[in-house]
Design an enzyme around this catalytic site. Structure first.
Site, short mmCIF file in Angstrom:
data_model
loop_
_atom_site.label_atom_id
_atom_site.label_comp_id
_atom_site.label_asym_id
_atom_site.label_seq_id
_atom_site.Cartn_x
_atom_site.Cartn_y
_atom_site.Cartn_z
CD GLU A 72 -2.88 1.39 0.52
OE1 GLU A 72 -3.08 0.56 -0.37
OE2 GLU A 72 -3.50 2.46 0.63
CG HIS A 134 -8.35 4.95 -6.88
ND1 HIS A 134 -7.82 6.20 -6.98
CD2 HIS A 134 -7.34 4.18 -6.39
CE1 HIS A 134 -6.56 6.20 -6.59
NE2 HIS A 134 -6.24 4.97 -6.24
CG HIS A 305 -8.58 -9.11 -17.49
ND1 HIS A 305 -8.84 -9.56 -18.75
CD2 HIS A 305 -9.78 -8.67 -17.01
CE1 HIS A 305 -10.13 -9.41 -19.03
NE2 HIS A 305 -10.73 -8.84 -17.99
C1 HEM Z 1 -12.69 -6.51 -24.32
C2 HEM Z 1 -12.81 -7.30 -23.34
C3 HEM Z 1 -12.59 -6.99 -21.87
C4 HEM Z 1 -12.18 -5.85 -21.22
C5 HEM Z 1 -11.80 -4.51 -21.85
C6 HEM Z 1 -12.15 -6.14 -19.81
C7 HEM Z 1 -11.79 -5.24 -18.82
C8 HEM Z 1 -11.76 -5.51 -17.47
C9 HEM Z 1 -11.32 -4.59 -16.44
C10 HEM Z 1 -10.81 -3.17 -16.68
C11 HEM Z 1 -11.43 -5.23 -15.25
C12 HEM Z 1 -11.07 -4.65 -13.87
C13 HEM Z 1 -9.65 -5.06 -13.55
C14 HEM Z 1 -9.18 -4.62 -12.19
O1 HEM Z 1 -9.94 -4.10 -11.39
O2 HEM Z 1 -7.98 -4.79 -11.93
C15 HEM Z 1 -11.94 -6.54 -15.51
C16 HEM Z 1 -12.19 -7.49 -14.54
C17 HEM Z 1 -12.58 -8.78 -14.81
N1 HEM Z 1 -12.82 -9.34 -16.05
FE1 HEM Z 1 -12.69 -8.40 -17.83
N2 HEM Z 1 -12.54 -7.44 -19.62
C18 HEM Z 1 -12.83 -8.01 -20.86
C19 HEM Z 1 -13.23 -9.29 -21.10
C20 HEM Z 1 -13.45 -10.27 -20.16
C21 HEM Z 1 -13.89 -11.62 -20.42
C22 HEM Z 1 -14.20 -12.20 -21.80
C23 HEM Z 1 -13.97 -12.25 -19.21
C24 HEM Z 1 -14.37 -13.67 -18.89
C25 HEM Z 1 -14.94 -14.53 -19.66
C26 HEM Z 1 -13.57 -11.30 -18.19
C27 HEM Z 1 -13.50 -11.57 -16.84
C28 HEM Z 1 -13.17 -10.66 -15.87
C29 HEM Z 1 -13.15 -10.98 -14.46
C30 HEM Z 1 -13.44 -12.32 -13.84
C31 HEM Z 1 -12.78 -9.79 -13.80
C32 HEM Z 1 -12.60 -9.57 -12.29
C33 HEM Z 1 -11.13 -9.69 -11.96
C34 HEM Z 1 -10.80 -9.19 -10.57
O3 HEM Z 1 -11.56 -9.39 -9.63
O4 HEM Z 1 -9.72 -8.59 -10.46
N3 HEM Z 1 -13.26 -10.12 -18.80
N4 HEM Z 1 -12.13 -6.70 -16.88
#
Ligand code: HEM
Length: 327
Positions: A72, A134, A305
């Protein structure tokens, strides 16, 4: 140092701060220091015997967890350094006649607001709407820095590509679609909804009849001592997760369509390369999202991601700039 070079360094540094923020949150270290801006009122993580007894007196019931507290604090210190870089850019732009003034001013204001959001993240005990804002603040910052970089650089970006220019409205719609997906992603992670649905392609059981859209997307979740690990019920979390997956399909389809059109119609090799990069980044981002689900959210994949979303945003900002720019 020239402003464009400084901006280039600042953009890379901002990406590091964003990733460090994601790493901190995913390590459940967001409340590693329960106060702000110090850690238990100190400039560094308390470790000496006399410091620990002081913690007991001022924060009764709290136990210092050095690893979480350091994560942090490092995030706060590098974010502070980023604040200084942004201030320097603002001053340099004010001094140089031909440099833009309003955009660096907006960026300077944004970083002050972002620092306030960082403080509220801690003092409001990880309230999802604050954590998500944030995250969006960080993404907005890096996008505006890139825009400033493009505006201050002697441009080699084509402005007179009349055929590709017709794609500008589509590129803008794609940017909006992507921003919405990033917001929903931030809402997924800040509500700890990543593991509320672990099967593919959609969720387990009778997911359709259990959707709770109004509750899932209500930013006001009532008063709680802490929001760490989430306060929503299973159905609401599952709903958020499902919406993020569905909107991912829309986002991917729109971005592929834009990339295809751009590659087909643009005369410029730079725009053609941006279109190819867009396809690559979308594939990578979807693969990382699916890996998040299948592998049960490993830290490295979740942080990647986040990085993938930032790179997609930068690519789309660049494409929009190149298409909307006057010849
Ligand atoms: C163009 C496609 C996508 C974009 C731009 C995107 C973007 C994001 C962003 C910005 C976050 C937040 C990350 C964070 O807080 O650190 C997130 C979280 C997440 N995304 Fe995506 N996502 C996409 C596609 C997908 C797909 C296809 C899946 C699953 C099939 C997915 C599953 C998840 C999950 C499970 C989280 C939560 C992760 C966590 O708790 O840190 N995403 N996504």
């Amino acid at each position: 140092m020239q402003i464009p070079s400084l901006l280039k360094i600042t953009i890379i540094f901002t990406l590091c701060v964003i990733l460090m923020g994601a790493y901190t949150r995913l390590s459940d270290a967001g409340l590693g220091c329960p106060d702000w801006p110090g850690c238990y009122g100190m400039l560094k993580v308390p470790s000496q015997a006399h410091e620990l007894s002081q913690v007991q007196a001022t924060f009764p019931g709290h136990e210092v967890e050095p690893k979480k507290a350091w994560l942090e604090m490092i995030h706060r210190y590098i974010a502070g350094a980023l604040g200084l870089l942004v201030l320097l850019i603002f001053i340099l732009c004010l001094k140089k006649d031909e440099a833009p003034k309003k955009l660096p001013g907006l960026i300077a204001l944004l970083i002050v607001f972002q620092a306030a959001l960082g403080m509220w993240t801690v003092t409001m005990k990880l309230m999802p709407v604050v954590v998500m804002s944030h995250l969006i603040g960080g993404f907005s910052l890096i996008a505006l820095l890139l825009l400033l970089y493009l505006r201050t650089k002697p441009l080699r970006i084509p402005g007179g590509d009349a055929i590709a220019r017709k794609l500008a409205p589509l590129a803008l719609i794609c940017l909006g679609v992507l921003i919405l997906q990033i917001i929903i992603g931030g809402w997924t992670s800040s509500n700890y909804a990543a593991l509320a649905c672990t099967t593919l392609p959609i969720c387990e059981g009778d997911w359709y009849n259990n959707l709770k859209l109004a509750q899932a997307f209500n930013p006001f979740q009532g008063e709680h001592d802490t929001y760490e690990f989430g306060v929503l019920d299973y159905a609401s979390r599952m709903t958020i997760h499902v919406v993020h997956r569905f909107w991912a399909v829309v986002t991917a389809a729109m971005l592929f369509w834009l990339a295809f059109k751009l590659y087909q119609q643009s005369q410029s090799s730079l725009l053609k390369r941006s279109a190819l990069l867009l396809v690559l980044l979308v594939c990578l981002q979807v693969a990382l999202g699916i890996s998040n689900v299948v592998l049960h959210l490993p830290l490295g994949v979740a942080v990647s991601h986040n990085a993938g979303a930032a790179l997609l945003l930068l690519n789309l900002v660049f494409i929009n700039y190149a298409l909307w720019r006057k010849a």
